[in-house]
Design an enzyme around this catalytic site. Structure first.
Site, PDB file in Angstrom:
ATOM      1  CG  HIS A 124      -0.342   0.232   2.528  1.00 48.76           C
ATOM      2  ND1 HIS A 124      -0.052  -0.789   3.409  1.00 48.76           N
ATOM      3  CD2 HIS A 124       0.047   1.361   3.145  1.00 48.76           C
ATOM      4  CE1 HIS A 124       0.468  -0.288   4.501  1.00 48.76           C
ATOM      5  NE2 HIS A 124       0.547   1.022   4.377  1.00 48.76           N
ATOM      6  CG  ASP A 163       0.042  -4.155   2.852  1.00 46.78           C
ATOM      7  OD1 ASP A 163       0.148  -3.511   1.787  1.00 46.78           O
ATOM      8  OD2 ASP A 163       0.053  -3.603   3.967  1.00 46.78           O
ATOM      9  CB  SER A 168       3.242   1.679   6.220  1.00 41.99           C
ATOM     10  OG  SER A 168       2.049   1.772   6.947  1.00 41.99           O
TER      11      SER A 168
END
Length: 504
Positions: free
Chosen positions: A137, A167, A242
């Protein structure tokens, strides 16, 4: 000597004695205290109270500075850019038909450059020649990706491969001799282990936070979530973290920070990282072929609860129960049936549906596996050759075919049911051959509603017996006695087992 002079001399003598007594008494007290102080001073000094529990523990570290100095250079910042066409403000400004009526009163549209959206994340250098592991993402849809190294160099990056279900994505930059973060074994990570999270939260610059492993095997339901097996940690993780590193005290990568659970968008101590073993498997396949292949068994399963175990007369609450078997799948070829309880895969115990799914997915298609199964209370082994998983295509939501009106249902379950006719089957978009009874009215305070049964659901089985009418349901309830009733329910196309405890 007069009597008066005699008594005065006696009083003066007595006063001197009393005063001397007070002086001697005061000297004794003072000497005794001095003696006590001397005695205490001669004893070994008591240790000072510890400032913190960690500092007081023998051999415990009071700083992670050396560890951070080793791992931080291998964690980078990833910036992505997505270009979005600006919306057209005056769609009819240049249309001759409209201009003949309105002339120049319609302002001509100014040519607008495409708008840019910037993304921020982190990444981990996994090879000295420039391969970087990050989240899917972070780079999804990016036209341009730049990587900021720890030594302040900024380099262009390209996507080698990406995998939305996990992911994860792998980037490549043109550099050599980079510091590398070694991959650890996430399977041996224990709840309570100390971990550090390294990344660039909110774009303020590289930061390090510490915490422990709070849980393992977590699912969040956020994003695609197809194959989630998160490590949960209370090390502070925020936006921008992230794709960053979760490391153990040995300086090994045990997770890729991915998500947080927060009502405000900031850290509340519940963060999630993708285990390094899952990341390594995905990365290896992306580097080799640019895509990820996963095994598929072809079943829908759910955990065995205490009520399900009682309904099936199981001695232990373990394994997962098969709620449906896909036609033509590896499971059907192996002989798996609806209602079977899978307790182990290749000899390893299975405790929940997510665990089984991830084990199957991490196995290559075409691999033979052995399943330990309980069927009607008897243990047996089945052998299956796995098929290949293909992500499902997006489908529209199936409309609810029933009205929400009507009076509350009655009876032991708190529902009314009617047979599934061909018209109802078409209305509910049931597959050919699917039968049962459709739920009409539902008592909101009844046991069926408490179990999750709603209007429009199709009850296919009660206590493993097919039902086609309200009479079939009533008969099955009579045979159940005081035990919870095990129902196979088709809920908007998803078939699940539910347990309902009937009213007395």
């Amino acid at each position: 000597m007069s009597n008066r002079n005699f008594f005065d001399s006696v009083r003066r003598a007595w006063s001197r004695r009393v005063a001397l007594g007070f002086v001697l008494a005061a000297s004794v007290v003072a000497c005794s205290r001095a003696g006590a102080s001397q005695q205490i001073a001669s004893l070994p000094a008591a240790p000072a109270p510890a400032v913190s529990g960690i500092a007081a523990m023998p051999g415990a570290t009071t700083s992670y500075a050396d560890l951070v100095a080793r791992v931080a250079p291998a964690v980078v910042t990833v910036r992505s850019e997505i270009r979005v066409r600006a919306p057209q403000q005056q769609p009819f400004a240049d249309d001759p038909f409209f201009r003949q009526f309105f002339g120049d009163r319609i302002p001509r549209e100014q040519q607008q450059a495409p708008q840019r959206e910037e993304g921020l994340g982190s990444g981990v250098v996994v090879s000295a020649d420039g391969y970087i592991l990050t989240n899917y993402h972070v780079v999804d849809g990016a036209q341009q990706i730049k990587v900021e190294l720890n030594d302040r160099r900024v380099l262009d990056a390209k996507v080698v491969g990406s995998d939305q279900p996990s992911d994860l994505a792998v980037l490549k930059i043109d550099a050599t001799g980079l510091p590398v973060l070694p991959l650890g074994n996430s399977d041996v990570v224990r709840v309570g282990d100390v971990v550090l999270a390294v990344g660039n939260p909110l774009g303020i610059g590289q930061s390090v936070t510490s915490g422990i492993v709070s849980a393992k095997g977590r699912t969040t339901g956020v994003g695609d979530g197809s194959f989630s097996d998160f490590i949960q940690t209370d090390a502070a993780i925020n936006r921008g973290n992230s794709g960053g590193a979760l490391v153990n005290t040995a300086g090994e990568l045990v997770g890729i920070n991915s998500q947080i659970l927060s009502p405000s968008g900031g850290s509340i101590g519940i963060g999630f990282a993708i285990p390094s073993n899952m990341a390594k498997g995905v990365m290896d396949q992306l580097l080799k072929s640019g895509k990820v292949r996963r095994g598929q068994l072809g079943v829908i399963v759910q955990p065995v609860t205490s009520d399900i175990a009682r309904s099936l007369d199981l001695k232990e609450i373990r394994g997962v129960i098969v709620s449906s078997v896909q036609q033509g799948s590896a499971a059907e070829s192996a002989g798996l049936k609806q209602g079977d309880v899978i307790t182990a895969l290749n000899g390893a115990a299975i405790s929940d549906s997510n665990e089984l799914r991830n084990h199957i997915a991490s196995t290559q298609p075409g691999t033979d596996v052995t399943l330990d199964v309980l069927r009607d209370g008897r243990a047996q082994q089945l052998h299956a050759r796995l098929g290949e998983y293909h992500p499902p295509k997006a489908e529209g939501e199936r409309a609810d075919a029933s009205d929400n009106g009507g009076n509350a249902g009655s009876g032991k379950l708190g529902i009314t049911v009617e047979p599934v006719t061909p018209d109802i089957a078409r209305q509910l978009q049931l597959k050919p051959g699917e039968q049962g009874v459709v739920v009409g009215e539902v008592d909101p305070a009844g046991p069926a509603a408490d179990a999750g049964i709603s209007q429009g659901d199709v009850i296919e089985q009660v206590n493993r017996q097919p039902v086609r009418s309200a009479t079939d349901v009533a008969t099955a309830l009579q045979h159940a006695g005081s035990r919870p009733v095990l129902m196979l329910v088709n809920h908007r196309g998803t078939v699940v087992f539910l347990t309902v405890t009937p009213r007395a």
